[in-house]
Design a protein around this motif. Structure first.
Motif, PDB file in Angstrom:
ATOM      1  N   ALA A 180      10.369   0.353  -3.735  1.00 43.05           N
ATOM      2  CA  ALA A 180      10.884   1.306  -2.746  1.00 43.05           C
ATOM      3  C   ALA A 180       9.734   1.597  -1.792  1.00 43.05           C
ATOM      4  N   LEU A 181       9.793   1.061  -0.598  1.00 48.65           N
ATOM      5  CA  LEU A 181       8.681   1.166   0.339  1.00 48.65           C
ATOM      6  C   LEU A 181       8.416   2.621   0.718  1.00 48.65           C
ATOM      7  N   PRO A 182       7.173   2.935   1.075  1.00 49.00           N
ATOM      8  CA  PRO A 182       6.858   4.331   1.403  1.00 49.00           C
ATOM      9  C   PRO A 182       7.537   4.781   2.693  1.00 49.00           C
ATOM     10  N   GLY A 238       0.797  -1.215   0.000  1.00 50.49           N
ATOM     11  CA  GLY A 238       0.000   0.000   0.000  1.00 50.49           C
ATOM     12  C   GLY A 238       0.831   1.267   0.000  1.00 50.49           C
ATOM     13  N   ASN A 239       0.141   2.389  -0.046  1.00 50.63           N
ATOM     14  CA  ASN A 239       0.799   3.691  -0.140  1.00 50.63           C
ATOM     15  C   ASN A 239       1.311   4.206   1.197  1.00 50.63           C
ATOM     16  N   GLU A 240       0.802   3.681   2.303  1.00 43.81           N
ATOM     17  CA  GLU A 240       1.272   4.047   3.642  1.00 43.81           C
ATOM     18  C   GLU A 240       1.245   2.783   4.474  1.00 43.81           C
ATOM     19  N   ILE A 241       2.306   2.547   5.233  1.00 48.91           N
ATOM     20  CA  ILE A 241       2.364   1.298   6.000  1.00 48.91           C
ATOM     21  C   ILE A 241       2.692   1.528   7.471  1.00 48.91           C
ATOM     22  N   PHE A 242       2.778   2.792   7.881  1.00 49.57           N
ATOM     23  CA  PHE A 242       3.155   3.068   9.270  1.00 49.57           C
ATOM     24  C   PHE A 242       2.074   3.786  10.065  1.00 49.57           C
ATOM     25  N   TRP A 270      11.989   2.587  10.173  1.00 53.40           N
ATOM     26  CA  TRP A 270      12.657   3.849   9.831  1.00 53.40           C
ATOM     27  C   TRP A 270      13.216   4.494  11.099  1.00 53.40           C
ATOM     28  N   MET A 271      12.377   4.634  12.101  1.00 50.95           N
ATOM     29  CA  MET A 271      12.805   5.245  13.346  1.00 50.95           C
ATOM     30  C   MET A 271      13.866   4.407  14.037  1.00 50.95           C
ATOM     31  N   ASP A 272      13.670   3.080  14.065  1.00 54.70           N
ATOM     32  CA  ASP A 272      14.593   2.220  14.794  1.00 54.70           C
ATOM     33  C   ASP A 272      15.978   2.187  14.157  1.00 54.70           C
ATOM     34  N   TYR A 273      16.034   2.116  12.825  1.00 56.56           N
ATOM     35  CA  TYR A 273      17.339   2.118  12.164  1.00 56.56           C
ATOM     36  C   TYR A 273      18.049   3.455  12.356  1.00 56.56           C
ATOM     37  N   TYR A 274      17.310   4.554  12.292  1.00 54.93           N
ATOM     38  CA  TYR A 274      17.966   5.844  12.496  1.00 54.93           C
ATOM     39  C   TYR A 274      18.350   6.072  13.956  1.00 54.93           C
ATOM     40  N   ILE A 294       7.901  12.757   5.956  1.00 53.44           N
ATOM     41  CA  ILE A 294       7.751  13.625   4.782  1.00 53.44           C
ATOM     42  C   ILE A 294       7.262  15.007   5.208  1.00 53.44           C
ATOM     43  N   GLN A 295       6.288  15.043   6.100  1.00 59.49           N
ATOM     44  CA  GLN A 295       5.716  16.313   6.546  1.00 59.49           C
ATOM     45  C   GLN A 295       6.719  17.129   7.348  1.00 59.49           C
ATOM     46  N   ILE A 296       7.526  16.468   8.162  1.00 61.15           N
ATOM     47  CA  ILE A 296       8.478  17.180   9.015  1.00 61.15           C
ATOM     48  C   ILE A 296       9.663  17.711   8.218  1.00 61.15           C
ATOM     49  N   THR A 297      10.209  16.863   7.346  1.00 61.16           N
ATOM     50  CA  THR A 297      11.474  17.196   6.690  1.00 61.16           C
ATOM     51  C   THR A 297      11.310  17.804   5.305  1.00 61.16           C
ATOM     52  N   GLY A 298      10.199  17.527   4.644  1.00 65.45           N
ATOM     53  CA  GLY A 298      10.019  18.000   3.278  1.00 65.45           C
ATOM     54  C   GLY A 298      10.758  17.178   2.245  1.00 65.45           C
ATOM     55  N   ILE A 299      11.342  16.054   2.642  1.00 66.18           N
ATOM     56  CA  ILE A 299      12.017  15.215   1.648  1.00 66.18           C
ATOM     57  C   ILE A 299      10.958  14.572   0.747  1.00 66.18           C
ATOM     58  N   PRO A 300      11.309  14.274  -0.501  1.00 66.36           N
ATOM     59  CA  PRO A 300      10.323  13.690  -1.426  1.00 66.36           C
ATOM     60  C   PRO A 300       9.952  12.260  -1.047  1.00 66.36           C
ATOM     61  N   GLN A 301       8.680  11.954  -1.182  1.00 69.41           N
ATOM     62  CA  GLN A 301       8.171  10.603  -0.948  1.00 69.41           C
ATOM     63  C   GLN A 301       8.492   9.720  -2.144  1.00 69.41           C
ATOM     64  N   ASN A 302       8.612   8.440  -1.906  1.00 70.27           N
ATOM     65  CA  ASN A 302       8.764   7.505  -3.007  1.00 70.27           C
ATOM     66  C   ASN A 302       7.460   7.439  -3.813  1.00 70.27           C
ATOM     67  N   PRO A 303       7.541   7.540  -5.149  1.00 64.83           N
ATOM     68  CA  PRO A 303       6.322   7.481  -5.952  1.00 64.83           C
ATOM     69  C   PRO A 303       5.677   6.119  -5.851  1.00 64.83           C
ATOM     70  N   ARG A 304       4.350   6.096  -5.904  1.00 66.93           N
ATOM     71  CA  ARG A 304       3.614   4.835  -5.830  1.00 66.93           C
ATOM     72  C   ARG A 304       3.037   4.485  -7.207  1.00 66.93           C
TER      73      ARG A 304
END
Length: 452
Positions: free
Chosen positions: A434-436, A87-91, A99-103, A442-452
């Motif tokens: 490329a998982l979403p 799907g388009n969102e999985i979190f 994402w959070m745990d790896y960072y 995306i909202q916090i950083t403004g980095i581009p989302q992976n296209p779906r």
């Protein structure tokens, strides 16, 4: 006592960075700067709940080794249902996600590296521990970047890696640095750079497999090179890893009547990492029957890896964690399979098959080891990839392999899910490989989302 309290504060404060917003935007608390000795930093690195065990397995959950029944799927939370159907969102702003745990691991590593710079006066007097800490931090950062880029970016493509979007490369514990996505090419070269530096700092082997070693760094370099289609280096790094430790366990010596046949600290394990993912837990997931039947009755993995449910379906129980959690770290078998595939692709078929056979003779009864002709490179590659899938099941590597194999016309894979009469399809090289990225990021950083 004061130092112990300070370390406890470090662990507590960093662990409290439980939201993506805190992780990416807030400045670190001043109390994070209490580390004054190398032993303080050693304690930070030894926090296995952060560095080794966390939310993992979304690559495996996105792949094709298993399925879930429709009624089970309906009972899952929204993120897990969407993960299963790409799907388009999985979190959905989950308090815990990879994402959070790896960072968080990246932040711990950068915290140690930054403090080592401040303690450079100790490098001579405590050189062994200083070097080991630096090597461990570089390895953990590289391992997290490797997992992140293989999940949240397109696979490495020789033609587009410079322009394809990778992940943010956080190389400092300074939260004020802007968050941007590096290219896939830059990400993979950063991983290699960290690992090459780490391997020359770490002990050849580690007595505690939760800690990385030169052996583990070489295994991950072999993986990274394989994805980059640098088969010469994948083979070289794998062979160097095997020169340090080439031991395999003989599956004929294991008891299939045990609930979990393998022990955590078996000699194939080079680096322990793992966790529990609800979607692929044995209580929900069922092994793909085509995959299960591909195991020969003379293959000891069939009885050791799997158990039967009351409805006749199959579940996985062969984790190298020796329990319910899934092993997603590094093992000596990684080197054997990486070298075998690389040499075959380089035209050195007989040499590649020799590495493959070293594993298979520990998995099959002697008279029933599958073979192909040394001069048949196509069949040799097919056998290697088939055995690779069977060996690495539920190790969070299948998603990586599907993505990279889809770059070769003779090994492309189309994924399908069937749910209550509806079919979900993931075509070759679909953008959804490329998982979403979590929408909150995306909202916090403004980095581009992976296209779906």
């Amino acid at each position: 006592m004061k130092k112990l309290l300070n370390i406890a504060l470090i662990v507590l404060i960093v662990t409290q960075l439980t939201s993506c917003e805190q992780f990416l935007e807030l400045k670190p608390d001043a109390k994070l700067k209490v580390a004054t000795t190398l032993n303080d930093l050693d304690a930070v690195m030894n926090n296995t709940s952060v560095m080794n065990y966390y939310t993992m397995g979304i690559g495996e959950a996105s792949a094709d080794n298993y399925y879930v029944d429709y009624n089970v799927w309906k009972s899952l939370d929204q993120g897990e249902r969407d993960m299963y159907t790409w799907g388009n969102e999985i979190f959905y702003q989950s308090s815990s996600n990879p994402w959070m745990d790896y960072y968080r691991v990246v932040y711990y590593a950068n915290f140690v590296l930054s403090n080592l710079e401040l303690m450079s006066h100790l490098e001579v007097s405590q050189n062994s521990l200083f070097r080991n800490l630096k090597g461990r931090a570089l390895f953990f950062r590289a391992y997290s970047f490797f997992k992140l880029v293989t999940l949240f970016s397109k696979t490495y493509d020789l033609n587009t890696a410079e322009s394809d979007l990778g992940i943010p490369l956080r190389l400092s514990d300074d939260f004020n640095q802007p968050t941007t996505r590096a290219s896939v090419n830059t990400c993979y070269h950063q991983i290699c750079e960290d690992l090459i530096a780490a391997k020359d700092l770490l002990n050849e082997r580690s007595t505690n497999q939760h800690e990385p070693s030169r052996h583990a760094a070489l295994l991950l370099l072999s993986w990274t090179s394989l994805i980059m289609q640098d088969f010469q280096m994948a083979a070289r790094y794998g062979q160097e890893a095997l020169s340090i430790d080439d031991r395999l366990i003989d599956y004929t010596m294991y008891n299939g009547s045990n609930s979990f046949p393998f022990e955590m600290n078996n000699r194939e394990v080079a680096f322990i990492a793992g966790g529990v993912n609800n979607l692929i837990g044995y209580w929900y997931s069922k092994i793909d029957l085509n995959l299960y039947t591909s195991y020969s009755p003379y293959d000891f993995r069939k009885s050791l890896f799997f158990g039967s449910n009351t409805d006749g379906s199959i579940y996985f129980r062969g984790s190298y964690l020796g329990a319910n959690g899934l092993f997603m770290g590094l093992a000596t078998t990684d080197a054997y399979f990486n070298v075998a595939e690389s040499l075959i692709r380089l035209g050195q078929v007989s040499d590649g098959l020799r590495y493959l056979n070293e594993v298979l003779k520990m998995r099959y009864s002697n008279a029933n080891i599958p073979t192909v002709q040394d001069n048949d490179s196509k069949s040799a590659l097919q056998l290697t990839l088939s055995e690779r899938r069977k060996e690495f099941i539920m190790r969070d590597s299948r998603w990586i392999d599907i993505k990279r194999l889809n770059k070769f016309e003779d090994s492309q894979i189309v994924l399908k899910r069937l749910l209550n009469g509806s079919e979900y399809v993931l075509s070759v090289n679909d953008n959804k490989y490329a998982l979403p990225i979590p929408e909150e990021i995306i909202q916090i950083t403004g980095i581009p989302q992976n296209p779906r």
